[in-house]
Write an enzyme that holds these catalytic residues in place. Structure first.
Site, PDB file in Angstrom:
ATOM      1  N   GLU A   1     -64.671   3.429 -19.126  1.00  0.00           N
ATOM      2  CA  GLU A   1     -64.298   2.768 -19.946  1.00  0.00           C
ATOM      3  C   GLU A   1     -62.738   1.910 -20.407  1.00  0.00           C
ATOM      4  O   GLU A   1     -62.009   3.060 -20.457  1.00  0.00           O
ATOM      5  CB  GLU A   1     -64.751   3.929 -21.325  1.00  0.00           C
ATOM      6  CG  GLU A   1     -65.196   3.065 -22.810  1.00  0.00           C
ATOM      7  CD  GLU A   1     -65.036   4.278 -23.573  1.00  0.00           C
ATOM      8  OE1 GLU A   1     -65.128   3.489 -24.971  1.00  0.00           O
ATOM      9  OE2 GLU A   1     -64.920   5.271 -23.764  1.00  0.00           O
TER      10      GLU A   1
ATOM     11  N   LYS B   1     -71.372  -1.057 -26.243  1.00  0.00           N
ATOM     12  CA  LYS B   1     -71.440   0.081 -27.358  1.00  0.00           C
ATOM     13  C   LYS B   1     -72.112   0.566 -28.776  1.00  0.00           C
ATOM     14  O   LYS B   1     -71.966  -0.225 -29.230  1.00  0.00           O
ATOM     15  CB  LYS B   1     -70.321   1.115 -28.298  1.00  0.00           C
ATOM     16  CG  LYS B   1     -70.128   2.264 -27.098  1.00  0.00           C
ATOM     17  CD  LYS B   1     -68.525   2.582 -27.977  1.00  0.00           C
ATOM     18  CE  LYS B   1     -68.797   4.478 -27.023  1.00  0.00           C
ATOM     19  NZ  LYS B   1     -67.419   5.306 -27.124  1.00  0.00           N
TER      20      LYS B   1
ATOM     21  N   CYS C   1     -69.196   6.748 -22.946  1.00  0.00           N
ATOM     22  CA  CYS C   1     -68.818   7.856 -23.145  1.00  0.00           C
ATOM     23  C   CYS C   1     -69.202   8.420 -24.632  1.00  0.00           C
ATOM     24  O   CYS C   1     -70.633   9.056 -24.133  1.00  0.00           O
ATOM     25  CB  CYS C   1     -68.035   7.877 -23.902  1.00  0.00           C
ATOM     26  SG  CYS C   1     -66.626   9.142 -24.019  1.00  0.00           S
TER      27      CYS C   1
ATOM     28  N   LEU D   1     -33.919  27.326 -23.082  1.00  0.00           N
ATOM     29  CA  LEU D   1     -34.801  27.790 -22.357  1.00  0.00           C
ATOM     30  C   LEU D   1     -33.946  29.078 -23.874  1.00  0.00           C
ATOM     31  O   LEU D   1     -32.651  29.671 -23.239  1.00  0.00           O
ATOM     32  CB  LEU D   1     -33.854  28.255 -21.008  1.00  0.00           C
ATOM     33  CG  LEU D   1     -35.355  29.174 -19.646  1.00  0.00           C
ATOM     34  CD1 LEU D   1     -36.790  28.996 -21.024  1.00  0.00           C
ATOM     35  CD2 LEU D   1     -34.872  29.201 -18.925  1.00  0.00           C
ATOM     36  N   SER D   2     -34.565  29.207 -24.017  1.00  0.00           N
ATOM     37  CA  SER D   2     -34.114  31.284 -25.343  1.00  0.00           C
ATOM     38  C   SER D   2     -34.101  32.432 -24.645  1.00  0.00           C
ATOM     39  O   SER D   2     -34.056  32.670 -25.984  1.00  0.00           O
ATOM     40  CB  SER D   2     -34.916  30.901 -26.786  1.00  0.00           C
ATOM     41  OG  SER D   2     -36.233  30.893 -26.789  1.00  0.00           O
ATOM     42  N   GLY D   3     -35.186  32.585 -23.082  1.00  0.00           N
ATOM     43  CA  GLY D   3     -35.210  33.455 -23.253  1.00  0.00           C
ATOM     44  C   GLY D   3     -36.771  34.266 -23.939  1.00  0.00           C
ATOM     45  O   GLY D   3     -36.937  35.591 -23.623  1.00  0.00           O
TER      46      GLY D   3
ATOM     47  N   ASP E   1     -42.675  31.168 -26.122  1.00  0.00           N
ATOM     48  CA  ASP E   1     -42.570  29.660 -25.965  1.00  0.00           C
ATOM     49  C   ASP E   1     -42.433  28.879 -25.021  1.00  0.00           C
ATOM     50  O   ASP E   1     -42.503  28.144 -24.477  1.00  0.00           O
ATOM     51  CB  ASP E   1     -42.206  29.482 -27.467  1.00  0.00           C
ATOM     52  CG  ASP E   1     -43.328  30.182 -28.492  1.00  0.00           C
ATOM     53  OD1 ASP E   1     -44.360  30.277 -27.940  1.00  0.00           O
ATOM     54  OD2 ASP E   1     -43.066  29.698 -29.590  1.00  0.00           O
TER      55      ASP E   1
END
Length: 700
Positions: free
Chosen positions: A47, A117, A177, A359-361, A364
């Site tokens: 599309e 459409k 679609c 990188l916090s450990g 997340d």
């Protein structure tokens, strides 16, 4: 002869980009040429592929229309070289006052038809009626006068809904679609008219679990009921926004799948073809008596005949395509492919040199780091699997990527543990160990000097320094927020300048690490290190992220991942007690992450307000919780939600993986200043009293 009605058809995916008219044209023509060389006489694209689907308010600019016509003219000219090939492409077309989302059919240097459409999509992140008008005249065609300045030899083109039929009798109908998802799809009308091939050009993005409904239930389901060949072509990649189009372009006949493009591959173009027998459709439909009866009552539809012969001319002994099995990934497996593919697409097109990740450990930031590592594995695996192919997706900033995922990860991922006196040795070790496992460049710093400097500046104005031991919670929160916001400032400093040290060009994209549950209740600091350039997990729940971590842990030998999976989520912003972390996310929020996941889905897409949420939750959580406890959880959620909704207005652009994302910009349009919900809360409290009283009376 009637017994020889075989046709070779092709669908493609293209990784087109909004307003990249030159690149889009090259990808379109490349897929046309590849399909033609493979013997196909029909090529269907996605599309709005000429301008890119996600142009948004650029559709209001006449430039978008003009340039689309210019590219279409070049496609029409190139079609002369592809003799007797029907090319179906997509672009916006203005008729009278309105702009229409259209499919354009081209063959042998001529535009055959422009199909507008009829059912626009306005669900979730889609806003098609903001830009487009739906065609409201059913199966009717008008003469569309082509602007002479566009340079076409034709003067007019049929515009509207119709059947088009080739010289050798192959007939086509079109869906765009959303029309596949509607209660009464145009494919029903086409099938009852005996149309051979239905073409659906789509712009359908990835949401966890959506592919099963799209292909198995809708595309395959439609042809099981109606018969016929169904061509489905979808975009693939990031075209400039939060969504990722996951391809899966498919060729289906009579409820069976004959070809399908892989869902999360990274290549910019891909084409699949199938040689199918149209007579199989005739016999399939003839055996459905009710459809034959309906066909006899259906209204005749207008038909346009065009000058092309599409039937296959290969020897009769040429084998036909054989059915294949559909592959349905689990939702957690999709998380291993969708966000990593989006990250690679975004990285290449942003022209950045890599990613920077605080990188916090914790779980997340670990999930984000693993998605980058899985991205590296996906890219290098694609290059190993296609040694003779030279696709643009195999390059980063002009340099071809190698085949070692660890080396690629080391080249593009830079992580940093930004510790403080409130951080534990365990998370420091976990972040360093995980970075080593995946191959990232890792550093570790302490932010206490910066924190003290900020507090000293504050002290010069107000003659006191906030304390964690104060009875005033404002002091405690301000101290936590200072730490969090310093990390954001440092993240952008490192992303901008750290490559100077490594003697590498360019800069890094900062990756965000907040999940959707935290965002819903505002359990994050505004303008902390959740503020970033992009966030691959921003619409993913903590529950799903934990499943993702466990899934990756089972398939990879990352030695230090299990400790992170087993750890208790904590922000580590309060002082340690005897060297140990005493702060817990779930205790501070007052709800578990699993509870937040349930509430979040009932809020959206479940569309429950506070009272409706309570009434639904009592059917799920009672008697595990009392009515009073359930009511209190709902009130606690909505109090936090109301206070913190303003944070959603500055959320980092996140990969759209879930309909319950609280993305204020695209998915979840709500106020950010709320009343106290007192009326709703009182109704909940009253219901709790009534239900509790009824329960006591029943027990007696």
């Amino acid at each position: 002869m009637a017994w020889n009605r075989r046709i070779n058809v092709a669908v493609c995916t293209v990784n087109n980009w909004v307003l990249d008219f030159v690149g889009n044209k090259e990808r379109i023509l490349k897929t046309c040429q590849e399909a033609y060389e493979n013997g196909a006489h029909v090529r269907l694209g996605p599309e709005l592929e000429i301008c890119g689907y996600g142009c948004s308010d650029h559709y209001f600019e006449l430039d978008t229309e003009w340039h689309s016509w210019e590219i279409l003219r070049e496609i029409v000219e190139e079609s002369i070289k592809l003799k007797d090939m029907l090319i179906v492409t997509g672009m916006p077309v203005r008729y009278k006052l309105g702009l229409y989302n259209c499919l354009v059919s081209v063959a042998n240097g001529k535009i055959i038809n422009i199909c507008p459409k009829i059912a626009l999509c306005d669900d979730d992140i889609y806003r098609e009626s903001r830009y487009f008008i739906s065609w409201k005249h059913g199966f009717k065609i008008v003469d569309y006068e082509l602007d002479p300045s566009y340079g076409f030899e034709q003067k007019t083109v049929p515009f509207g809904r119709t059947i088009i039929t080739s010289l050798d009798g192959v007939s086509f109908g079109f869906e765009i679609c959303e029309e596949l998802w509607t209660a009464k799809s145009p494919s029903v009308d086409y099938a009852l008219q005996g149309v051979d091939i239905i073409c659906n050009a789509s712009g359908s993005h990835h949401v966890l679990g959506k592919s099963h409904q799209r292909i198995n239930q809708l595309v395959l389901g439609a042809t099981r009921k109606l018969g016929g060949i169904y061509l489905y072509s979808n975009h693939r990649g990031c075209d400039g926004d939060r969504v990722y189009y996951d391809g899966m372009s498919s060729i289906v006949q009579n409820g069976k799948l004959y070809a399908q493009i892989n869902q999360f591959d990274i290549e910019e173009t891909c084409v699949v073809t199938s040689l199918l027998d149209l007579n199989d459709t005739t016999t399939f439909r003839a055996k459905i008596s009710s459809s034959c009866q309906e066909s006899s009552r259906s209204e005749m539809l207008p038909t346009i005949h065009f000058d092309a012969e599409l039937l296959d001319q290969s020897p009769p002994s040429t084998p036909l395509a054989k059915p294949i099995r559909t592959r349905q990934r689990s939702e957690v497996d999709e998380l291993c492919h969708g966000p990593p593919a989006w990250l690679w697409n975004y990285l290449r097109r942003s022209k950045a040199s890599g990613f920077f990740l605080p990188l916090s450990g914790g779980q997340d930031s670990t999930a984000v780091a693993l998605m980058v590592r899985l991205m590296c594995e996906k890219v290098t695996q694609a290059i190993r699997d296609n040694p003779d192919r030279d696709d643009p997706a195999y390059y980063l900033n002009g340099k071809k990527v190698g085949t070692d995922p660890g080396k690629l990860c080391n080249e593009i991922l830079y992580t940093c543990y930004m510790g403080s006196e409130n951080s534990s040795q365990e998370t420091r070790n976990a972040s360093a160990s995980l970075a080593d496992d995946i191959g990232a460049n890792h550093s570790s710093i302490l932010i206490d000097v910066a924190v003290r400097a900020i507090l000293t500046i504050f002290e010069t104005s107000f003659k006191f320094i906030p304390s964690f031991f104060s009875d005033d919670n404002r002091e405690i929160m301000s101290l936590q927020n200072v730490q969090a916001r310093i990390r954001m400032v440092l993240a952008y400093l490192y992303a901008q300048a750290s490559l100077i040290y490594y003697k590498k060009p360019g800069g890094l994209l900062v990756l965000g690490t907040s999940n959707v549950d935290e965002s819903l209740v505002g359990y994050l600091t505004k303008y902390d290190n959740s503020s970033a350039d992009i966030n691959p997990i921003g619409s993913i729940s903590k529950h799903d992220l934990r499943e993702f971590l466990s899934y990756v842990n089972e398939s990879h030998s990352f030695q230090h991942l299990q400790w992170i999976i087993d750890s208790i989520p904590t922000a580590e912003l309060r002082p340690l007690v005897e060297g140990k972390v005493v702060q817990s996310d779930e205790e501070e929020i007052g709800l578990t992450y699993n509870e937040l996941s349930v509430i979040g889905r009932l809020r959206r897409p479940g569309c429950r307000g506070p009272y409706g949420l309570f009434m639904r939750l009592i059917t799920c959580w009672y008697p595990q919780y009392t009515y009073a406890e359930i009511g209190e959880k709902v009130i606690r959620f909505y109090k936090r939600y109301a206070i913190n909704r303003h944070k959603a207005t500055i959320s980092t652009p996140a990969y759209h993986a879930n309909a319950y994302s609280n993305d204020d910009h695209r998915n979840d349009h709500r106020p950010f200043l709320y009343p106290d919900f007192e009326y709703q809360f009182n109704k909940i409290r009253k219901s709790v009293e009534e239900l509790t009283a009824d329960e006591k009376n029943t027990s007696h």
